[in-house]
Design a protein around this motif. Sequence first.
Motif, PDB file in Angstrom:
ATOM      1  N   LEU A   6      -7.460  70.417  55.811  1.00 41.31           N
ATOM      2  CA  LEU A   6      -7.657  71.336  56.923  1.00 41.31           C
ATOM      3  C   LEU A   6      -6.319  71.650  57.572  1.00 41.31           C
ATOM      4  O   LEU A   6      -5.526  70.735  57.846  1.00 41.31           O
ATOM      5  N   TYR A   7      -6.078  72.940  57.825  1.00 42.50           N
ATOM      6  CA  TYR A   7      -4.841  73.397  58.445  1.00 42.50           C
ATOM      7  C   TYR A   7      -5.159  74.069  59.787  1.00 42.50           C
ATOM      8  O   TYR A   7      -6.051  74.929  59.858  1.00 42.50           O
ATOM      9  N   TYR A   8      -4.421  73.704  60.811  1.00 40.58           N
ATOM     10  CA  TYR A   8      -4.550  74.314  62.136  1.00 40.58           C
ATOM     11  C   TYR A   8      -3.199  74.899  62.538  1.00 40.58           C
ATOM     12  O   TYR A   8      -2.149  74.454  62.073  1.00 40.58           O
ATOM     13  N   GLY A   9      -3.220  75.860  63.456  1.00 37.25           N
ATOM     14  CA  GLY A   9      -1.957  76.416  63.947  1.00 37.25           C
ATOM     15  C   GLY A   9      -2.193  77.526  64.936  1.00 37.25           C
ATOM     16  O   GLY A   9      -3.235  77.581  65.614  1.00 37.25           O
ATOM     17  N   ASP A  10      -1.217  78.421  65.036  1.00 31.71           N
ATOM     18  CA  ASP A  10      -1.388  79.599  65.874  1.00 31.71           C
ATOM     19  C   ASP A  10      -2.244  80.608  65.104  1.00 31.71           C
ATOM     20  O   ASP A  10      -2.882  80.265  64.106  1.00 31.71           O
ATOM     21  N   ALA A  11      -2.270  81.857  65.536  1.00 33.26           N
ATOM     22  CA  ALA A  11      -3.175  82.832  64.925  1.00 33.26           C
ATOM     23  C   ALA A  11      -2.935  83.023  63.441  1.00 33.26           C
ATOM     24  O   ALA A  11      -3.850  83.350  62.684  1.00 33.26           O
ATOM     25  N   LEU A  12      -1.697  82.802  62.986  1.00 29.02           N
ATOM     26  CA  LEU A  12      -1.350  83.002  61.583  1.00 29.02           C
ATOM     27  C   LEU A  12      -0.998  81.699  60.883  1.00 29.02           C
ATOM     28  O   LEU A  12      -0.680  81.715  59.693  1.00 29.02           O
ATOM     29  N   GLY A  13      -1.023  80.596  61.600  1.00 25.91           N
ATOM     30  CA  GLY A  13      -0.600  79.331  61.010  1.00 25.91           C
ATOM     31  C   GLY A  13       0.856  79.352  60.604  1.00 25.91           C
ATOM     32  O   GLY A  13       1.242  78.783  59.578  1.00 25.91           O
ATOM     33  N   ARG A  14       1.692  79.994  61.417  1.00 24.07           N
ATOM     34  CA  ARG A  14       3.100  80.142  61.057  1.00 24.07           C
ATOM     35  C   ARG A  14       3.788  78.780  60.918  1.00 24.07           C
ATOM     36  O   ARG A  14       3.426  77.823  61.600  1.00 24.07           O
ATOM     37  N   PRO A  15       4.786  78.690  60.040  1.00 23.72           N
ATOM     38  CA  PRO A  15       5.587  77.474  59.985  1.00 23.72           C
ATOM     39  C   PRO A  15       6.137  77.138  61.372  1.00 23.72           C
ATOM     40  O   PRO A  15       6.572  78.019  62.113  1.00 23.72           O
ATOM     41  N   GLY A  16       6.086  75.863  61.694  1.00 23.95           N
ATOM     42  CA  GLY A  16       6.472  75.433  63.033  1.00 23.95           C
ATOM     43  C   GLY A  16       5.297  75.272  63.962  1.00 23.95           C
ATOM     44  O   GLY A  16       5.451  74.780  65.083  1.00 23.95           O
ATOM     45  N   THR A  17       4.085  75.657  63.499  1.00 23.09           N
ATOM     46  CA  THR A  17       2.871  75.472  64.294  1.00 23.09           C
ATOM     47  C   THR A  17       1.777  74.748  63.523  1.00 23.09           C
ATOM     48  O   THR A  17       0.741  74.419  64.099  1.00 23.09           O
ATOM     49  N   ALA A  18       1.964  74.511  62.229  1.00 20.31           N
ATOM     50  CA  ALA A  18       0.865  74.093  61.351  1.00 20.31           C
ATOM     51  C   ALA A  18       0.680  72.576  61.339  1.00 20.31           C
ATOM     52  O   ALA A  18       1.525  71.837  60.849  1.00 20.31           O
ATOM     53  N   MET A  19      -0.457  72.132  61.867  1.00 24.51           N
ATOM     54  CA  MET A  19      -0.859  70.728  61.836  1.00 24.51           C
ATOM     55  C   MET A  19      -1.959  70.602  60.800  1.00 24.51           C
ATOM     56  O   MET A  19      -2.975  71.309  60.866  1.00 24.51           O
ATOM     57  N   THR A  20      -1.794  69.731  59.825  1.00 26.18           N
ATOM     58  CA  THR A  20      -2.758  69.647  58.730  1.00 26.18           C
ATOM     59  C   THR A  20      -3.281  68.222  58.579  1.00 26.18           C
ATOM     60  O   THR A  20      -2.621  67.265  58.970  1.00 26.18           O
ATOM     61  N   PHE A  21      -4.490  68.120  57.985  1.00 30.07           N
ATOM     62  CA  PHE A  21      -5.138  66.814  57.874  1.00 30.07           C
ATOM     63  C   PHE A  21      -5.795  66.631  56.518  1.00 30.07           C
ATOM     64  O   PHE A  21      -6.393  67.559  55.958  1.00 30.07           O
ATOM     65  N   PHE A  22      -5.689  65.385  56.030  1.00 29.44           N
ATOM     66  CA  PHE A  22      -6.488  64.900  54.920  1.00 29.44           C
ATOM     67  C   PHE A  22      -7.595  64.038  55.531  1.00 29.44           C
ATOM     68  O   PHE A  22      -7.334  62.891  55.914  1.00 29.44           O
ATOM     69  N   PRO A  23      -8.811  64.546  55.668  1.00 32.03           N
ATOM     70  CA  PRO A  23      -9.897  63.675  56.156  1.00 32.03           C
ATOM     71  C   PRO A  23     -10.482  62.880  54.992  1.00 32.03           C
ATOM     72  O   PRO A  23     -11.037  63.458  54.061  1.00 32.03           O
ATOM     73  N   PHE A  24     -10.339  61.570  55.054  1.00 39.48           N
ATOM     74  CA  PHE A  24     -10.826  60.684  54.003  1.00 39.48           C
ATOM     75  C   PHE A  24     -11.919  59.780  54.583  1.00 39.48           C
ATOM     76  O   PHE A  24     -11.612  58.693  55.093  1.00 39.48           O
ATOM     77  N   PRO A  25     -13.190  60.179  54.551  1.00 37.19           N
ATOM     78  CA  PRO A  25     -14.246  59.285  55.039  1.00 37.19           C
ATOM     79  C   PRO A  25     -14.213  57.952  54.306  1.00 37.19           C
ATOM     80  O   PRO A  25     -14.086  57.893  53.087  1.00 37.19           O
ATOM     81  N   GLY A  26     -14.278  56.885  55.070  1.00 36.63           N
ATOM     82  CA  GLY A  26     -14.256  55.556  54.486  1.00 36.63           C
ATOM     83  C   GLY A  26     -12.896  54.915  54.393  1.00 36.63           C
ATOM     84  O   GLY A  26     -12.787  53.724  54.104  1.00 36.63           O
ATOM     85  N   VAL A  27     -11.826  55.683  54.640  1.00 41.81           N
ATOM     86  CA  VAL A  27     -10.490  55.099  54.606  1.00 41.81           C
ATOM     87  C   VAL A  27     -10.332  54.155  55.797  1.00 41.81           C
ATOM     88  O   VAL A  27     -10.895  54.393  56.873  1.00 41.81           O
ATOM     89  N   PRO A  28      -9.624  53.034  55.659  1.00 43.34           N
ATOM     90  CA  PRO A  28      -9.458  52.124  56.798  1.00 43.34           C
ATOM     91  C   PRO A  28      -8.561  52.708  57.875  1.00 43.34           C
ATOM     92  O   PRO A  28      -7.774  53.623  57.624  1.00 43.34           O
ATOM     93  N   ALA A  29      -8.699  52.176  59.068  1.00 45.41           N
ATOM     94  CA  ALA A  29      -7.837  52.595  60.173  1.00 45.41           C
ATOM     95  C   ALA A  29      -6.405  52.185  59.899  1.00 45.41           C
ATOM     96  O   ALA A  29      -6.138  51.101  59.367  1.00 45.41           O
ATOM     97  N   GLY A  30      -5.465  53.060  60.251  1.00 46.82           N
ATOM     98  CA  GLY A  30      -4.057  52.736  60.127  1.00 46.82           C
ATOM     99  C   GLY A  30      -3.493  52.259  61.444  1.00 46.82           C
ATOM    100  O   GLY A  30      -4.187  52.206  62.471  1.00 46.82           O
ATOM    101  N   GLN A  31      -2.237  51.908  61.424  1.00 45.52           N
ATOM    102  CA  GLN A  31      -1.509  51.503  62.626  1.00 45.52           C
ATOM    103  C   GLN A  31      -0.172  52.224  62.640  1.00 45.52           C
ATOM    104  O   GLN A  31       0.702  51.935  61.818  1.00 45.52           O
ATOM    105  N   PRO A  32       0.000  53.208  63.538  1.00 46.96           N
ATOM    106  CA  PRO A  32       1.302  53.876  63.606  1.00 46.96           C
ATOM    107  C   PRO A  32       2.400  52.860  63.898  1.00 46.96           C
ATOM    108  O   PRO A  32       2.259  51.998  64.774  1.00 46.96           O
ATOM    109  N   GLY A  33       3.496  52.964  63.160  1.00 44.96           N
ATOM    110  CA  GLY A  33       4.568  52.001  63.387  1.00 44.96           C
ATOM    111  C   GLY A  33       5.757  52.247  62.483  1.00 44.96           C
ATOM    112  O   GLY A  33       5.925  53.320  61.904  1.00 44.96           O
ATOM    113  N   ARG A  34       6.579  51.247  62.347  1.00 47.29           N
ATOM    114  CA  ARG A  34       7.848  51.346  61.640  1.00 47.29           C
ATOM    115  C   ARG A  34       7.638  51.827  60.202  1.00 47.29           C
ATOM    116  O   ARG A  34       6.725  51.401  59.512  1.00 47.29           O
ATOM    117  N   GLY A  35       8.520  52.735  59.798  1.00 48.47           N
ATOM    118  CA  GLY A  35       8.418  53.329  58.482  1.00 48.47           C
ATOM    119  C   GLY A  35       7.562  54.573  58.445  1.00 48.47           C
ATOM    120  O   GLY A  35       7.257  55.074  57.355  1.00 48.47           O
TER     121      GLY A  35
END
Length: 318
Positions: free
Chosen positions: A47-76
């Motif tokens: 899934l890709y989100y952004g402004d009206a055109l999804g221009r570079p510099g606005t595009a936030m994208t996601f891999f939704p993986f049902p069942g994947v374990p929770a992560g922990q943001p951190g080093r690396g």
Amino acid sequence: MNSVKGLHHITAVAADPQRNLDFYAGVLGLRLVKKTVNQDDPFTYHLYYGDALGRPGTAMTFFPFPGVPAGQPGRGQPLETRFAVAAESLPEWEARLTQAGIQRRTGSVAEGAPSLHFTDPDGLPLALVGQGTAEGAPGAPASATWQAPGLAAGMAIQRFAGMTLSSHRPDSTARVLTELLGYTEGAADTDGRWFHAPENGTGDRLHLLHDAAAGQPGYGTVHHIAFRVSDRSALLEMLERVQATRLPSSGEVDRFYFKSVYFREPGGMLFEIATDDPGFSVDEPAETLGEALKLTDAHEPMRAAIEAQLPALRLKRH
């Protein structure tokens, strides 16, 4: 010699595609500009989100993986994604997030700019940074403005403001940012070192933190960040430079909406370099971006099987 022009897109991992859509399109008011599949795992969404055109510099994208374990943001890992909004809209944003049940968290100030820090429903660190006015991002065409239903005028997210990074080898990461990608190092603060996008870039700033807890991949973490170049010629030049560093790299990859090169920087993060062209309107009109499931030619023969596997998504109006 070419250098990158700032951030192209940021890709993170989510647990549930409908919850992800409800938050990013519903609460944050980004436009769903592309509903497609993970090209390496076509029975899951990309899934890709952004402004009206999804221009570079606005595009936030996601891999939704049902069942994947929770992560922990951190080093690396890349950590906090920061979006630019009009500074005067921050009180309205605080009220909107509170109404949606989103709890604020403590975060570092983005080079003195006012900011709100919070997490998405999967725990991914986010921030809204007051940069500029409600008139829009500098240099953005009026046609790029996206006014989501239910979002007050002047509140729209304009573009990325940057993000925080945490590296196992921060000095080596800093050299990649400056010597390979063309970022300029600015003044350090108590939390880390600042790097500014190359001249005429998208204005984003990267904050390389001095320290962070150990990270763990999973939902609620950033998978990779992508830096922009204008076209394939610039990409191939950057590929030569990446290969000259002997960093592990993918070679050129065709992602249909852009061409790209992936490489693993010495601090553990996955970086990508992606072209501005051809963009998200290459396979559907700008007016209806994100409404239909779009598949590449390679995956189109699998459409029936893919659609049977993917959960239906409903765009809620807030």
